[in-house]
Design a protein around this motif. Structure first.
Motif, PDB file in Angstrom:
ATOM      1  N   THR A 278       7.396   3.452  -3.246  1.00  0.00           N
ATOM      2  CA  THR A 278       6.013   3.343  -3.726  1.00  0.00           C
ATOM      3  C   THR A 278       5.040   3.992  -2.759  1.00  0.00           C
ATOM      4  O   THR A 278       4.058   4.617  -3.177  1.00  0.00           O
ATOM      5  CB  THR A 278       5.658   1.856  -3.932  1.00  0.00           C
ATOM      6  OG1 THR A 278       6.598   1.265  -4.828  1.00  0.00           O
ATOM      7  CG2 THR A 278       4.266   1.715  -4.495  1.00  0.00           C
ATOM      8  N   ARG A 279       5.320   3.891  -1.470  1.00  0.00           N
ATOM      9  CA  ARG A 279       4.439   4.518  -0.471  1.00  0.00           C
ATOM     10  C   ARG A 279       4.384   6.026  -0.665  1.00  0.00           C
ATOM     11  O   ARG A 279       3.299   6.642  -0.642  1.00  0.00           O
ATOM     12  CB  ARG A 279       4.946   4.177   0.935  1.00  0.00           C
ATOM     13  CG  ARG A 279       4.107   4.779   2.061  1.00  0.00           C
ATOM     14  CD  ARG A 279       4.693   4.400   3.411  1.00  0.00           C
ATOM     15  NE  ARG A 279       4.684   2.954   3.592  1.00  0.00           N
ATOM     16  CZ  ARG A 279       3.648   2.266   4.053  1.00  0.00           C
ATOM     17  NH1 ARG A 279       2.530   2.900   4.380  1.00  0.00           N
ATOM     18  NH2 ARG A 279       3.729   0.968   4.206  1.00  0.00           N
ATOM     19  N   ASP A 280       5.554   6.660  -0.890  1.00  0.00           N
ATOM     20  CA  ASP A 280       5.583   8.114  -1.089  1.00  0.00           C
ATOM     21  C   ASP A 280       4.909   8.504  -2.401  1.00  0.00           C
ATOM     22  O   ASP A 280       4.224   9.534  -2.491  1.00  0.00           O
ATOM     23  CB  ASP A 280       7.020   8.613  -1.069  1.00  0.00           C
ATOM     24  CG  ASP A 280       7.694   8.367   0.269  1.00  0.00           C
ATOM     25  OD1 ASP A 280       6.971   8.292   1.282  1.00  0.00           O
ATOM     26  OD2 ASP A 280       8.939   8.243   0.304  1.00  0.00           O
ATOM     27  N   ALA A 283       1.204   8.292  -2.014  1.00  0.00           N
ATOM     28  CA  ALA A 283       0.733   9.419  -1.208  1.00  0.00           C
ATOM     29  C   ALA A 283       0.634  10.686  -2.056  1.00  0.00           C
ATOM     30  O   ALA A 283      -0.307  11.487  -1.899  1.00  0.00           O
ATOM     31  CB  ALA A 283       1.681   9.639  -0.022  1.00  0.00           C
ATOM     32  N   GLU A 302      -4.473   0.018   2.232  1.00  0.00           N
ATOM     33  CA  GLU A 302      -3.178  -0.238   2.873  1.00  0.00           C
ATOM     34  C   GLU A 302      -3.007  -1.749   3.009  1.00  0.00           C
ATOM     35  O   GLU A 302      -3.995  -2.494   2.986  1.00  0.00           O
ATOM     36  CB  GLU A 302      -3.134   0.437   4.254  1.00  0.00           C
ATOM     37  CG  GLU A 302      -3.222   1.951   4.224  1.00  0.00           C
ATOM     38  CD  GLU A 302      -1.942   2.605   3.741  1.00  0.00           C
ATOM     39  OE1 GLU A 302      -0.891   1.912   3.723  1.00  0.00           O
ATOM     40  OE2 GLU A 302      -1.991   3.791   3.379  1.00  0.00           O
ATOM     41  N   PRO A 303      -1.779  -2.244   3.164  1.00  0.00           N
ATOM     42  CA  PRO A 303      -0.530  -1.488   3.162  1.00  0.00           C
ATOM     43  C   PRO A 303      -0.011  -1.253   1.738  1.00  0.00           C
ATOM     44  O   PRO A 303      -0.434  -1.902   0.792  1.00  0.00           O
ATOM     45  CB  PRO A 303       0.415  -2.403   3.931  1.00  0.00           C
ATOM     46  CG  PRO A 303      -0.073  -3.789   3.604  1.00  0.00           C
ATOM     47  CD  PRO A 303      -1.579  -3.672   3.480  1.00  0.00           C
ATOM     48  N   VAL A 304       0.919  -0.308   1.644  1.00  0.00           N
ATOM     49  CA  VAL A 304       1.568   0.018   0.381  1.00  0.00           C
ATOM     50  C   VAL A 304       3.042  -0.352   0.498  1.00  0.00           C
ATOM     51  O   VAL A 304       3.695   0.021   1.479  1.00  0.00           O
ATOM     52  CB  VAL A 304       1.425   1.510   0.042  1.00  0.00           C
ATOM     53  CG1 VAL A 304       2.154   1.836  -1.263  1.00  0.00           C
ATOM     54  CG2 VAL A 304      -0.047   1.887  -0.060  1.00  0.00           C
ATOM     55  N   ASP A 306       7.153  -0.508   0.123  1.00  0.00           N
ATOM     56  CA  ASP A 306       8.182   0.533   0.107  1.00  0.00           C
ATOM     57  C   ASP A 306       9.162   0.365  -1.045  1.00  0.00           C
ATOM     58  O   ASP A 306      10.191   1.039  -1.081  1.00  0.00           O
ATOM     59  CB  ASP A 306       8.964   0.523   1.431  1.00  0.00           C
ATOM     60  CG  ASP A 306       8.118   1.048   2.585  1.00  0.00           C
ATOM     61  OD1 ASP A 306       7.269   1.917   2.329  1.00  0.00           O
ATOM     62  OD2 ASP A 306       8.313   0.571   3.715  1.00  0.00           O
ATOM     63  N   SER A 337      -5.014   0.256  -4.918  1.00  0.00           N
ATOM     64  CA  SER A 337      -4.094  -0.511  -4.076  1.00  0.00           C
ATOM     65  C   SER A 337      -2.794  -0.718  -4.815  1.00  0.00           C
ATOM     66  O   SER A 337      -2.732  -0.602  -6.048  1.00  0.00           O
ATOM     67  CB  SER A 337      -4.712  -1.864  -3.691  1.00  0.00           C
ATOM     68  OG  SER A 337      -4.988  -2.636  -4.855  1.00  0.00           O
TER      69      SER A 337
END
Length: 423
Positions: A278-280, A283, A302-304, A306, A337
């Protein structure tokens, strides 16, 4: 691989209930023979037991048949239920005929027929049941060759109570379960019809967009040539030179959008799901949003997590459509978010201070095309269809402070997409 029709799947699912009904009937008949033998001597005890064992074997074979090679026609189901009536009637003939308190068991196949098969065949099964009962009245056999009047009367009264209780229980468990399954199938069919209507709307929108894009190509090329001729005829320092340069840039932008539309159509046709953290993925969305709206005040929180999610190009475009609506409705502030919900889903939350949902009825977000000055229309309709196609859901709530859109997506496994490979 053998493909099953919807009716075949229904017969396959109801086979277990039919087997339970038949084995219950056999067990009840065996118990009734055992109880009756303690009070009287049955005239055809051996024949009745053998017939029950044969009925149990036939019930098992019918279950295997319905589960492995379900019938394609309801007529076969009606014939099987008529065979049930004949088997029950034959056993009743050997154990007293219409004086047997278990004669009400003839109602069970009729009740199942009313639920499973069409009205005409249900009438045929009902007529068969009445004919079997009538035959038992005409060709009557005594329960015993001896006279035990008091015992037979007591046995009949007890049998009537047991028959009523057992028949009620079977109707509740078997016929009730079949009726509930049919209602579930009807609800699924209604949902499929709604999805099909929505997909037809999407196809119509896509065809209209393709036709408009095709027709816009010629006038854009014509205007581009005219602007080039006008630029060559106007001196460099003339007041019109800047206007012509602006027109040329805007025409180039329109051409680029048409080319992007064509590329998006090709990518959507050949899109493959890919599993990303999910973070990638967030991004990647942030990079695309920055290129589209460089000055937009989008706050990426943040945070996101993974957690992995299965995404493709169409899902990215769906999320960007939601972001475009938020930026249009709230030019001063938009927040994005990501979080994991208590239900094990990945939620992408888009918040703004706009009032874009005021004219949209509650619970209909993205379910149809709506007209709105803030952009909540075709784009959101297409976004909702894309998210639902990938197993997700689009929710929204509006308040005095603004609008919150929540995009729910299933969390994918690390090695395999939860929706399988797409060709």
């Amino acid at each position: 691989m053998e493909w099953l029709t919807h009716s075949q799947t229904g017969f396959q699912q109801t086979a277990r209930y039919l087997l339970g009904m038949r084995l219950t009937i056999v067990a009840l008949q065996l118990i009734s023979i055992a109880v009756a033998e303690t009070m009287v001597t049955l005239a055809h005890r051996a024949e009745a037991v053998i017939l029950l064992l044969a009925y149990g074997v036939l019930a098992t074979l019918a279950w295997l048949w319905f589960t492995r090679r379900p019938p394609r026609s309801t007529r076969v189901v009606s014939l099987v239920l008529i065979v049930d009536l004949l088997m029950i009637g034959a056993w009743l003939y050997l154990t007293g005929g219409y004086t047997n308190p278990l004669v009400s068991l003839l109602l069970l196949p009729i009740a199942v027929a009313i639920v499973l098969v069409p009205m005409g065949q249900s009438i045929a099964v009902t007529v068969a049941g009445v004919a079997v009962y009538t035959s038992l009245v005409i060709w009557h056999t005594p329960v015993t060759h001896e006279h035990h009047g008091a015992n037979l009367a007591q046995l009949h009264l007890v049998g009537m109570w047991v028959t009523f209780a057992t028949t009620a229980a079977i109707l509740l468990l078997v016929v009730g379960a079949l009726a509930r399954r049919l209602r579930q199938q009807q609800a699924q069919l209604a949902q499929i019809r709604e999805t099909r209507l929505r997909d037809e709307q999407i196809i119509a929108l896509g065809l209209s967009a393709a036709a408009v894009a095709h027709r816009l190509g010629t006038p854009l090329n014509t205007m581009t040539l005219l602007v080039d001729e006008m630029k060559s005829a106007v001196p460099g320092g003339a007041p019109m030179a800047d206007d012509l340069a602006l027109m040329e840039s805007q025409l180039g932008l329109c051409s680029a959008h048409l080319q992007q539309l064509s590329r998006a159509a090709v990518e959507a046709k050949t899109a493959q799901l890919e599993t990303l953290a999910t973070r990638d993925w967030v991004a990647r969305l942030r990079e695309s949003a920055t290129l589209l709206w460089p000055g937009a005040p989008i706050q990426w929180r943040e945070p996101v997590p993974d957690s992995p999610v299965a995404v493709d190009a169409t899902l990215d475009q769906a999320v960007l459509n939601v972001l475009a609506n938020a930026v249009t409705a709230s030019p001063s502030w938009v927040a994005v978010s990501a979080r994991e919900s208590a239900e094990g889903l990945m939620e992408l939350v888009v918040e703004d201070h706009g009032d874009g949902l005021e004219s949209t009825p509650e619970g209909t977000l993205g379910e149809r095309v709506v007209s709105s000055e803030n952009g909540l229309g075709v784009g959101l309709f297409l976004s909702n269809a894309t998210i639902q196609r990938l197993g997700g859901n689009l929710k929204a709530r509006g308040s005095a402070e603004g609008t919150t859109v929540i995009i729910e997506l299933p969390i994918a496994s690390a090695t395999n997409s939860p929706w399988g490979e797409q060709a």
